[in-house]
Design a protein around this motif. Structure first.
Motif, PDB file in Angstrom:
ATOM      1  N   THR A  91       2.133  10.912  43.867  1.00 16.64           N
ATOM      2  CA  THR A  91       3.421  11.247  43.265  1.00 16.64           C
ATOM      3  C   THR A  91       3.281  11.783  41.840  1.00 16.64           C
ATOM      4  OG1 THR A  91       3.829   9.009  42.397  1.00 16.64           O
ATOM      5  CG2 THR A  91       4.515   9.441  44.656  1.00 16.64           C
ATOM      6  N   ASN A  92       2.044  11.827  41.352  1.00 20.42           N
ATOM      7  CA  ASN A  92       1.718  12.433  40.055  1.00 20.42           C
ATOM      8  C   ASN A  92       2.400  11.796  38.840  1.00 20.42           C
ATOM      9  OD1 ASN A  92      -0.053  14.461  41.124  1.00 20.42           O
ATOM     10  ND2 ASN A  92       1.783  15.544  41.854  1.00 20.42           N
ATOM     11  N   PRO A  93       2.353  10.481  38.716  1.00 17.24           N
ATOM     12  CA  PRO A  93       2.783   9.895  37.439  1.00 17.24           C
ATOM     13  C   PRO A  93       1.709  10.146  36.393  1.00 17.24           C
ATOM     14  CG  PRO A  93       1.822   8.203  38.809  1.00 17.24           C
ATOM     15  CD  PRO A  93       1.833   9.466  39.637  1.00 17.24           C
ATOM     16  N   ASP A  94       2.007   9.803  35.149  1.00 13.81           N
ATOM     17  CA  ASP A  94       1.017   9.973  34.090  1.00 13.81           C
ATOM     18  C   ASP A  94       0.012   8.833  34.056  1.00 13.81           C
ATOM     19  OD1 ASP A  94       2.041  12.419  32.430  1.00 13.81           O
ATOM     20  OD2 ASP A  94       3.805  11.236  32.926  1.00 13.81           O
ATOM     21  N   LEU A  95       0.448   7.654  34.501  1.00 15.84           N
ATOM     22  CA  LEU A  95      -0.466   6.515  34.542  1.00 15.84           C
ATOM     23  C   LEU A  95       0.006   5.509  35.568  1.00 15.84           C
ATOM     24  CD1 LEU A  95       0.937   3.867  32.937  1.00 15.84           C
ATOM     25  CD2 LEU A  95       0.470   5.306  30.962  1.00 15.84           C
ATOM     26  N   LEU A  96      -0.867   4.555  35.847  1.00 20.30           N
ATOM     27  CA  LEU A  96      -0.561   3.466  36.781  1.00 20.30           C
ATOM     28  C   LEU A  96      -0.719   2.154  36.024  1.00 20.30           C
ATOM     29  CD1 LEU A  96      -1.914   3.189  40.417  1.00 20.30           C
ATOM     30  CD2 LEU A  96      -1.722   1.195  38.942  1.00 20.30           C
ATOM     31  N   ASP A  97       0.283   1.292  36.106  1.00 23.08           N
ATOM     32  CA  ASP A  97       0.250   0.015  35.399  1.00 23.08           C
ATOM     33  C   ASP A  97       0.209  -1.122  36.415  1.00 23.08           C
ATOM     34  OD1 ASP A  97       0.623  -1.241  32.603  1.00 23.08           O
ATOM     35  OD2 ASP A  97       2.086  -2.325  33.820  1.00 23.08           O
ATOM     36  N   ILE A  98      -0.557  -2.160  36.111  1.00 24.11           N
ATOM     37  CA  ILE A  98      -0.622  -3.340  36.973  1.00 24.11           C
ATOM     38  C   ILE A  98       0.152  -4.467  36.316  1.00 24.11           C
ATOM     39  CG2 ILE A  98      -2.096  -4.923  38.251  1.00 24.11           C
ATOM     40  CD1 ILE A  98      -4.422  -3.005  37.784  1.00 24.11           C
ATOM     41  N   ASN A  99       1.004  -5.114  37.106  1.00 25.30           N
ATOM     42  CA  ASN A  99       1.817  -6.212  36.597  1.00 25.30           C
ATOM     43  C   ASN A  99       1.114  -7.547  36.840  1.00 25.30           C
ATOM     44  OD1 ASN A  99       3.741  -8.461  36.701  1.00 25.30           O
ATOM     45  ND2 ASN A  99       5.330  -6.919  36.418  1.00 25.30           N
ATOM     46  N   TYR A 100       0.682  -8.159  35.743  1.00 24.83           N
ATOM     47  CA  TYR A 100       0.169  -9.521  35.786  1.00 24.83           C
ATOM     48  C   TYR A 100       1.056 -10.435  34.934  1.00 24.83           C
ATOM     49  CZ  TYR A 100      -4.235  -7.465  37.515  1.00 24.83           C
ATOM     50  OH  TYR A 100      -5.193  -6.790  38.245  1.00 24.83           O
ATOM     51  N   GLY A 101       2.335 -10.070  34.836  1.00 18.56           N
ATOM     52  CA  GLY A 101       3.196 -10.828  33.941  1.00 18.56           C
ATOM     53  C   GLY A 101       4.485 -11.353  34.548  1.00 18.56           C
ATOM     54  N   CYS A 102       4.901 -10.829  35.718  1.00 23.16           N
ATOM     55  CA  CYS A 102       6.187 -11.255  36.273  1.00 23.16           C
ATOM     56  C   CYS A 102       6.166 -12.747  36.591  1.00 23.16           C
ATOM     57  CB  CYS A 102       6.505 -10.473  37.548  1.00 23.16           C
ATOM     58  SG  CYS A 102       8.062 -10.990  38.321  1.00 23.16           S
ATOM     59  N   PRO A 103       7.118 -13.519  36.006  1.00 23.76           N
ATOM     60  CA  PRO A 103       7.097 -14.967  36.195  1.00 23.76           C
ATOM     61  C   PRO A 103       7.924 -15.468  37.381  1.00 23.76           C
ATOM     62  CG  PRO A 103       8.736 -14.415  34.558  1.00 23.76           C
ATOM     63  CD  PRO A 103       8.129 -13.103  35.024  1.00 23.76           C
ATOM     64  N   VAL A 104       8.638 -14.553  38.064  1.00 20.58           N
ATOM     65  CA  VAL A 104       9.536 -14.964  39.149  1.00 20.58           C
ATOM     66  C   VAL A 104       8.754 -15.687  40.237  1.00 20.58           C
ATOM     67  CG1 VAL A 104      11.101 -14.125  40.944  1.00 20.58           C
ATOM     68  CG2 VAL A 104      11.167 -13.112  38.663  1.00 20.58           C
ATOM     69  N   LYS A 105       9.296 -16.780  40.722  1.00 19.53           N
ATOM     70  CA  LYS A 105       8.580 -17.646  41.664  1.00 19.53           C
ATOM     71  C   LYS A 105       8.131 -16.909  42.918  1.00 19.53           C
ATOM     72  CE  LYS A 105       8.945 -22.136  43.992  1.00 19.53           C
ATOM     73  NZ  LYS A 105       9.821 -23.309  44.239  1.00 19.53           N
ATOM     74  N   LYS A 106       8.972 -16.023  43.443  1.00 19.51           N
ATOM     75  CA  LYS A 106       8.636 -15.324  44.682  1.00 19.51           C
ATOM     76  C   LYS A 106       7.477 -14.356  44.502  1.00 19.51           C
ATOM     77  CE  LYS A 106      13.139 -15.576  46.977  1.00 19.51           C
ATOM     78  NZ  LYS A 106      14.267 -14.798  47.555  1.00 19.51           N
ATOM     79  N   VAL A 107       7.174 -14.018  43.244  1.00 18.27           N
ATOM     80  CA  VAL A 107       6.028 -13.152  42.953  1.00 18.27           C
ATOM     81  C   VAL A 107       4.834 -14.006  42.506  1.00 18.27           C
ATOM     82  CG1 VAL A 107       5.138 -11.310  41.480  1.00 18.27           C
ATOM     83  CG2 VAL A 107       7.459 -11.173  42.383  1.00 18.27           C
ATOM     84  N   ALA A 108       5.019 -14.750  41.414  1.00 22.09           N
ATOM     85  CA  ALA A 108       3.922 -15.545  40.853  1.00 22.09           C
ATOM     86  C   ALA A 108       3.458 -16.627  41.813  1.00 22.09           C
ATOM     87  CB  ALA A 108       4.358 -16.169  39.527  1.00 22.09           C
ATOM     88  N   GLY A 109       4.389 -17.196  42.586  1.00 22.71           N
ATOM     89  CA  GLY A 109       4.038 -18.254  43.523  1.00 22.71           C
ATOM     90  C   GLY A 109       3.209 -17.779  44.694  1.00 22.71           C
ATOM     91  N   LYS A 110       3.169 -16.472  44.896  1.00 25.45           N
ATOM     92  CA  LYS A 110       2.378 -15.905  45.990  1.00 25.45           C
ATOM     93  C   LYS A 110       1.084 -15.263  45.484  1.00 25.45           C
ATOM     94  CE  LYS A 110       6.359 -15.040  49.012  1.00 25.45           C
ATOM     95  NZ  LYS A 110       7.152 -14.030  49.726  1.00 25.45           N
TER      96      LYS A 110
END
Length: 345
Positions: A91-110
């Motif tokens: 899709t040609n974005p300028d960069l790709l970022d990785i999320n290691y910060g979302c604290p929501v249980k449904k994300v962090a808990g998994k």
């Protein structure tokens, strides 16, 4: 000038934080207009993207006028993050970022988002897999650690730089804190001043005024700041910070005309991207934020949230311009809402 790989940003750039159900194309457009130097999409699940979920695919929509823009991924599996990275690259974005910060249980808990903070070796493997899978510059957004007893962000910064990330954004809280208490930027400043670190370090957390932006710039020496919750309903914060950094003075508060203009543009972009039904429905939560402080705001809001035709909404906005002509807006403190409470995840 600040550089993320080959991406050139102005001195002390202001970044729009990726926020689920907030930083969609209509909102990004009004933030760009008001001075955001680097935009990010809502975060995207690697597994969902691979499954070709319709909603996840739509989150990949980016436009030329948004450049530079990054697409953010989250996931806890090395193979999935590699595959998702290659999909994002098309899709040609300028960069790709990785999320290691979302604290929501449904994300962090998994075991994704901030959940990865509990396993630094896994974080390094995930990041390495992503870097090797794409030609895009890879950046990371994370927190200080999982809890007060595991603030490992100094080791995180060095190890992730070693596997090839091009910039790091740090939110000054642990996952356990969620958004409680005050963000602690002390470790962010320590990382920026670490002689081993040569990539840009961006600070994030509780920036809600130009005065605080200048204070934290001077105190911690970061390369720029990422702003999240303070932008919700108030995209003018970007231009206000820039004006304050340049002059030491606050610009006038956004006028009624400016508030209506931003509201109108957000509406039109929502109609274009989401269609007439969803575009109008989801815009209803924006009116009280954009029109805050104008005379009879509650009455106008109550009318706007029940209208179903774009022409009717435009007519009310025109009426506001007429009835509020000459009214001088005043500054009000920006409320940092905990938007994660209503996060669909």
């Amino acid at each position: 000038m600040v550089k993320i790989d080959n991406i050139e940003l102005p001195d002390f750039p202001l970044l729009l934080a990726p926020m689920e159900d907030v930083t969609d194309p209509p909102f990004r457009a009004v933030c760009k207009d008001n001075g955001a130097d680097l935009l990010y999409t809502e975060f995207i699940s690697c597994a969902g993207l691979i499954r070709d979920a319709i909603k996840m695919r739509r989150k990949l929509d980016i436009f030329d006028y948004e450049q530079p823009i990054g697409i953010q991924l989250f996931g806890g599996d090395e193979e999935s993050i590699a595959i998702a990275s290659r999909i994002v690259e098309t899709t040609n974005p300028d960069l790709l970022d990785i999320n290691y910060g979302c604290p929501v249980k449904k994300v962090a808990g998994k075991g994704a988002g901030a959940g990865v903070l509990k396993d630094l070796d896994l974080m390094v493997r995930l990041t390495d897999s992503c870097v090797k899978a794409t030609r895009l510059p890879v950046t990371v957004k994370t927190r200080l650690g999982w809890d007060e007893d595991s603030k490992n962000i100094e080791e995180v910064a060095e190890r992730l730089q070693d596997v090839g990330i091009k910039a790091l954004t740090i939110h000054g809280r642990t996952r356990s804190q969620m958004y409680k208490g005050e963000a602690d930027w002390t470790l962010i400043g320590k990382i920026k001043n670490n002689p081993r670190i040569h990539i840009p370090i961006f600070g994030n957390g509780d920036i809600d005024s130009p005065q605080k932006a200048l204070e934290y710039k001077n105190r911690y020496g970061v390369d720029g700041i990422m702003i999240g919750r303070a932008t919700i309903g108030y995209p003018w914060i970007f231009r206000e910070i820039k004006h304050y950094l340049q002059t030491g003075e606050m610009p006038p508060a956004p006028t009624v005309e400016e508030r209506v203009a931003v509201c109108r543009k957000h509406l039109r972009k929502s109609l274009e991207w989401k269609g007439p039904v969803t575009g109008i429905f989801e815009m209803r939560q924006q009116y009280s934020k954009y029109l805050k402080g104008i005379p009879n705001m509650k009455e106008y809001r109550n009318r706007l949230v029940v209208l179903t035709e774009p022409e009717e909404i435009e007519a009310v906005l025109d009426e506001i311009l007429v009835t509020c002509q000459g009214f001088e807006m005043e500054y009000a403190p920006i409320e940092l809402i905990n938007y994660h409470e209503n996060c669909p995840l």
